[in-house]
Design an enzyme around this catalytic site. Structure first.
Site, PDB file in Angstrom:
ATOM      1  N   ASP A  26      68.806  24.110 150.174  1.00  0.00           N
ATOM      2  CA  ASP A  26      70.015  23.302 150.304  1.00  0.00           C
ATOM      3  C   ASP A  26      70.124  22.690 151.692  1.00  0.00           C
ATOM      4  O   ASP A  26      70.381  23.400 152.666  1.00  0.00           O
ATOM      5  CB  ASP A  26      71.217  24.205 150.017  1.00  0.00           C
ATOM      6  CG  ASP A  26      72.549  23.504 150.145  1.00  0.00           C
ATOM      7  OD1 ASP A  26      72.579  22.265 150.129  1.00  0.00           O
ATOM      8  OD2 ASP A  26      73.576  24.203 150.255  1.00  0.00           O
ATOM      9  N   ASP A  70      72.121  15.718 150.694  1.00  0.00           N
ATOM     10  CA  ASP A  70      72.396  17.099 150.298  1.00  0.00           C
ATOM     11  C   ASP A  70      71.605  17.476 149.049  1.00  0.00           C
ATOM     12  O   ASP A  70      71.989  17.149 147.931  1.00  0.00           O
ATOM     13  CB  ASP A  70      73.897  17.258 150.050  1.00  0.00           C
ATOM     14  CG  ASP A  70      74.297  18.687 149.728  1.00  0.00           C
ATOM     15  OD1 ASP A  70      73.407  19.561 149.626  1.00  0.00           O
ATOM     16  OD2 ASP A  70      75.502  18.940 149.573  1.00  0.00           O
TER      17      ASP A  70
END
Length: 393
Positions: free
Chosen positions: A103, A286
């Site tokens: 992430d 992201d």
């Protein structure tokens, strides 16, 4: 951070890789494999993204295999038809393998542990008593989200093997409690690739920080390719280099604003066909967010261009027939990058389709996997900057 609520796991399969780097450079390649199971939920993806970014209260206005020592490959999974990408990381001595969500929108490395009172029965759990390189820390950590999901526990240190390169004394967060959304998910924790200014406990160095400081990679970069389920899934993370066979054309360098701890960029313009649907807006790259979440006004303009209708929950209903769609194009630092028509539809249910874009009441975009699986990105933590090119189809 983790934005997808998923409840089953699959076996992980290794893939061959090709890595670009200067001679003698060290790097890690982490390929991704596909899981065909799981029904996605756009609404859940939107809600989790809102929760993730609200907690920080943002206020914005030619390649080939290089035969280097240190190259390592860890298979990863494209779970739920592009809902989430996670990979296998080995922690402790002897090493134990954990499936972690990679992430770029967060910076913590946390895992389920035997100290946990409510972790999932199918999760692999770290046991401090079983690792000879475990070091106690004693500090506590806690992550809470606006949707009610959370995780908390204590800090420790141990060795982390990331694609064959051994990070010594990496701070890890051992979960003692976690919400059902984590316990029932497909992974055992999360590996954050954001900047260390947003770690839950201040002063903790990220895995990327330690790869650099311990001399395990020669360049402070990692390349990300996320495969599409429609093309067989797959993908890879490469630390210390990138894979030029995974993109076409040349890489465009884009400056990063990391003042908030994220990989922040500026999108100069968004177009559909010959029509400009939005002028300049800020965005965050992201990999931990499934969808492309746009500022409300931008999302509304994009929806109009595709004849999509607002569902009132951050999602849009869109035509399932993508053959008549033109790509959504972002102009970034003088170059154009597409979201292909097939990526504009995220899920189909009972003859209706939900769009791969939505909104979350932010004045910035969360540029998630809807965009990233169409474009290769090299993240450079040292400058900081990113380099982007369209993926090779």
């Amino acid at each position: 951070m983790k934005f997808t609520l998923i409840s089953s796991c699959i076996a992980i399969a290794a893939l061959a890789v090709a890595v670009d780097a200067a001679p003698g450079e060290k790097k890690i390649s982490i390929p991704l494999a596909k899981n065909p199971n799981y029904k996605p939920s756009a609404k859940n993806a939107i809600q989790k993204a809102i929760a993730k970014y609200n907690k920080h209260k943002i206020n914005t206005s030619t390649g080939g295999i290089v035969p280097d020592a240190g190259v390592g490959t860890v298979p990863m999974t494209d779970y739920g038809n592009d809902v989430e990408y996670y990979g296998q990381v080995t922690i402790g001595t002897p090493g134990k393998k954990f499936n972690l969500d990679f992430d770029t929108g967060s910076s913590d490395l946390w895992i389920a542990s035997t100290l946990c009172t409510n972790c999932g029965s199918r999760q692999t759990k770290y046991d401090p008593k079983q690792s000879s390189t475990y070091q106690a820390d004693g500090r506590t950590w806690s992550i809470s989200y606006g949707d009610g999901s959370s995780a908390s526990g204590i800090l420790a240190k141990d060795n982390v093997n990331l694609g064959g390169l051994l990070i010594k004394g990496q701070t890890i967060e051992l979960a003692k409690r976690e919400a059902a959304s984590f316990a029932n998910g497909p992974n055992d924790g999360l590996l954050g690739l954001g900047f260390d200014t947003i770690t839950t406990v201040r002063g903790v160095k990220t895995p990327m920080d330690n790869l650099i400081s311990q001399g395990l990679i020669s360049r402070p970069i990692f390349g990300v390719y996320l495969g599409k389920a429609s093309n067989g899934g797959g993908g890879e993370y490469i630390f210390g280099g990138y894979d030029s066979t995974k993109f076409k054309g040349s890489l465009t360098t884009v400056p990063i604003d990391n003042s908030r701890g994220w990989w922040g960029i500026t999108v100069d313009r968004a177009t559909v066909g010959t029509s400009t649907v939005a002028s300049s807006f800020d965005g965050i790259l992201d990999t931990g967010t499934t969808l492309l979440i746009l500022p409300n006004n931008v999302a509304a303009s994009v929806a109009r261009a595709y004849g999509a209708s607002d569902n009132g929950d951050g999602t849009y209903t869109i035509s399932c027939d993508t053959s008549r769609f033109k790509p959504l194009v972002f102009s970034i630092n003088g170059a154009s990058f597409q979201v292909s028509p097939d990526s504009l539809v995220f899920e189909e249910y009972q003859g209706q389709c939900i769009a791969g874009f939505g909104y979350g009441n932010f004045d910035f975009a969360i540029i998630g996997d809807t965009f990233l699986k169409n474009n290769y990105v090299v993240f450079n933590q040292g400058v900081p900057e990113v380099q982007i090119a369209p993926v090779a189809q």
